[in-house]
Design a protein around this motif. Sequence first.
Motif, short mmCIF file in Angstrom:
data_model
loop_
_atom_site.label_atom_id
_atom_site.label_comp_id
_atom_site.label_asym_id
_atom_site.label_seq_id
_atom_site.Cartn_x
_atom_site.Cartn_y
_atom_site.Cartn_z
N ARG A 17 0.82 -1.21 0.00
CA ARG A 17 0.00 0.00 0.00
C ARG A 17 0.86 1.26 0.00
NH1 ARG A 17 -5.75 -0.01 3.15
NH2 ARG A 17 -6.38 -2.15 2.71
N ARG A 18 1.93 1.25 0.82
CA ARG A 18 2.79 2.43 0.88
C ARG A 18 3.44 2.69 -0.47
NH1 ARG A 18 7.09 2.57 5.61
NH2 ARG A 18 5.12 2.59 6.76
N ARG A 19 3.97 1.62 -1.12
CA ARG A 19 4.59 1.78 -2.42
C ARG A 19 3.55 2.19 -3.47
NH1 ARG A 19 8.35 3.70 -5.48
NH2 ARG A 19 8.81 2.46 -7.34
N SER A 20 2.33 1.66 -3.37
CA SER A 20 1.27 2.05 -4.30
C SER A 20 0.95 3.53 -4.18
CB SER A 20 0.01 1.22 -4.03
OG SER A 20 0.23 -0.15 -4.29
N GLU A 21 0.94 4.05 -2.95
CA GLU A 21 0.72 5.48 -2.76
C GLU A 21 1.82 6.29 -3.43
OE1 GLU A 21 0.48 5.88 1.45
OE2 GLU A 21 -1.61 5.16 1.57
N GLN A 22 3.07 5.81 -3.34
CA GLN A 22 4.18 6.50 -3.96
C GLN A 22 4.04 6.49 -5.49
OE1 GLN A 22 7.50 4.31 -2.37
NE2 GLN A 22 7.58 5.49 -0.47
N LEU A 23 3.58 5.37 -6.04
CA LEU A 23 3.37 5.29 -7.49
C LEU A 23 2.30 6.28 -7.93
CD1 LEU A 23 3.37 1.40 -8.01
CD2 LEU A 23 5.19 3.01 -8.63
N ILE A 24 1.24 6.40 -7.14
CA ILE A 24 0.16 7.34 -7.48
C ILE A 24 0.67 8.78 -7.41
CG2 ILE A 24 -2.10 8.22 -6.75
CD1 ILE A 24 -2.66 5.32 -5.71
N LEU A 25 1.39 9.10 -6.34
CA LEU A 25 1.91 10.47 -6.17
C LEU A 25 2.89 10.83 -7.28
CD1 LEU A 25 2.44 10.54 -2.30
CD2 LEU A 25 0.79 11.91 -3.61
N ALA A 26 3.59 9.83 -7.82
CA ALA A 26 4.56 10.07 -8.89
C ALA A 26 3.90 10.19 -10.26
CB ALA A 26 5.61 8.96 -8.91
N GLY A 27 2.58 10.03 -10.31
CA GLY A 27 1.86 10.15 -11.57
C GLY A 27 2.00 8.96 -12.48
N ARG A 28 2.37 7.81 -11.90
CA ARG A 28 2.62 6.61 -12.71
C ARG A 28 1.39 5.73 -12.85
NH1 ARG A 28 7.97 4.20 -10.01
NH2 ARG A 28 7.53 2.54 -11.54
N VAL A 29 0.27 6.13 -12.22
CA VAL A 29 -0.95 5.33 -12.26
C VAL A 29 -2.05 6.15 -12.96
CG1 VAL A 29 -2.69 4.11 -10.89
CG2 VAL A 29 -0.30 4.23 -10.09
N ARG A 30 -2.76 5.51 -13.87
CA ARG A 30 -3.87 6.15 -14.58
C ARG A 30 -5.14 5.31 -14.41
NH1 ARG A 30 -2.94 10.02 -18.67
NH2 ARG A 30 -0.75 10.69 -18.75
N VAL A 31 -6.26 6.00 -14.32
CA VAL A 31 -7.57 5.36 -14.28
C VAL A 31 -8.40 5.92 -15.41
CG1 VAL A 31 -9.67 4.93 -12.93
CG2 VAL A 31 -7.44 5.04 -11.78
N ASN A 32 -8.80 5.04 -16.33
CA ASN A 32 -9.58 5.44 -17.51
C ASN A 32 -8.89 6.56 -18.28
OD1 ASN A 32 -11.60 3.56 -16.79
ND2 ASN A 32 -12.57 5.07 -15.44
N GLY A 33 -7.57 6.45 -18.38
CA GLY A 33 -6.79 7.39 -19.17
C GLY A 33 -6.31 8.63 -18.45
N ALA A 34 -6.85 8.91 -17.26
CA ALA A 34 -6.49 10.11 -16.52
C ALA A 34 -5.52 9.77 -15.40
CB ALA A 34 -7.73 10.79 -15.95
N VAL A 35 -4.55 10.66 -15.14
CA VAL A 35 -3.60 10.44 -14.05
C VAL A 35 -4.35 10.38 -12.73
CG1 VAL A 35 -1.62 11.40 -12.82
CG2 VAL A 35 -1.74 11.58 -15.31
N ALA A 36 -4.09 9.35 -11.97
CA ALA A 36 -4.82 9.14 -10.70
C ALA A 36 -4.30 10.08 -9.62
CB ALA A 36 -4.66 7.69 -10.25
#
Length: 255
Positions: A17-36
């Motif tokens: 979960r902690r690493r996933s939060e870091q991925l999201i904050l880094a802009g590396r995760v998208r949901v339906n094409g938009a940066v999460a």
Amino acid sequence: MTARLQKILSQWGIASRRRSEQLILAGRVRVNGAVAKLGQTAEPTTDRIEVDGRLITMQSRPEPVYLLLNKPVGVVSTCFDPQGRSTVIELLPSQLRECEGIHPVGRLDIDSSGALLLTNDGELTFRLTHPSHSISKTYAVWVQGQPSQPAIDAWRSGIDLDGQHTLPAQVTVLKHQDNNTLLKIVLTEGRNRQIRRVATQLGYPVLHLHRTRIGDISIDGDLSLAIGSHRHLQLAELHSLQSGDRLKFAFPSIN
């Protein structure tokens, strides 16, 4: 059913979960094409979730991996170290290093050795490291000098660290040697460098700290591990990580 994005990524074995939060904050995760955004929810069965441009689905979830490692001194309990120091991941064979999302559960500081769990089950990591879940950890600790009975009693009952009292600890004197003392210490909390800080405050600095057991999972006995080596957890050991009904997760088949 919608859930927070970091929870979905950890449940799918992408990262803790902690690493996933870091991925999201880094802009590396998208949901339906938009940066999460951190805290965003998604519906895993209908939303398109991507990490670094790669579509993530339940079908792409890696096989869960549960390992016990005997960490050497001088190795950091992280997946990557910006200072270039050796990490626990580098101790694993290539086929395990390549398992997506594998990471240490909690930390064991660079100056300490012993038992460390690694997994790609982010939900298990979250639950085991959450303050509401207490799992005992056993240490063999050499300290300088011979602790007095009042010092041992204070350690057992708990002392103040940064304005917060430590939980009671089991402290047993095993032997004395050359004016040093070997202690067996069992904790149910894991504050940063807790044993070292308590020992120093009581006047008996730690010379060497080695974690021998996490709950019922040991690096000694019939399944003993040499320093730097690892093994897969047995099914009974996986079950032992459960605490009542609070921890429930699917177990892979174990050979």
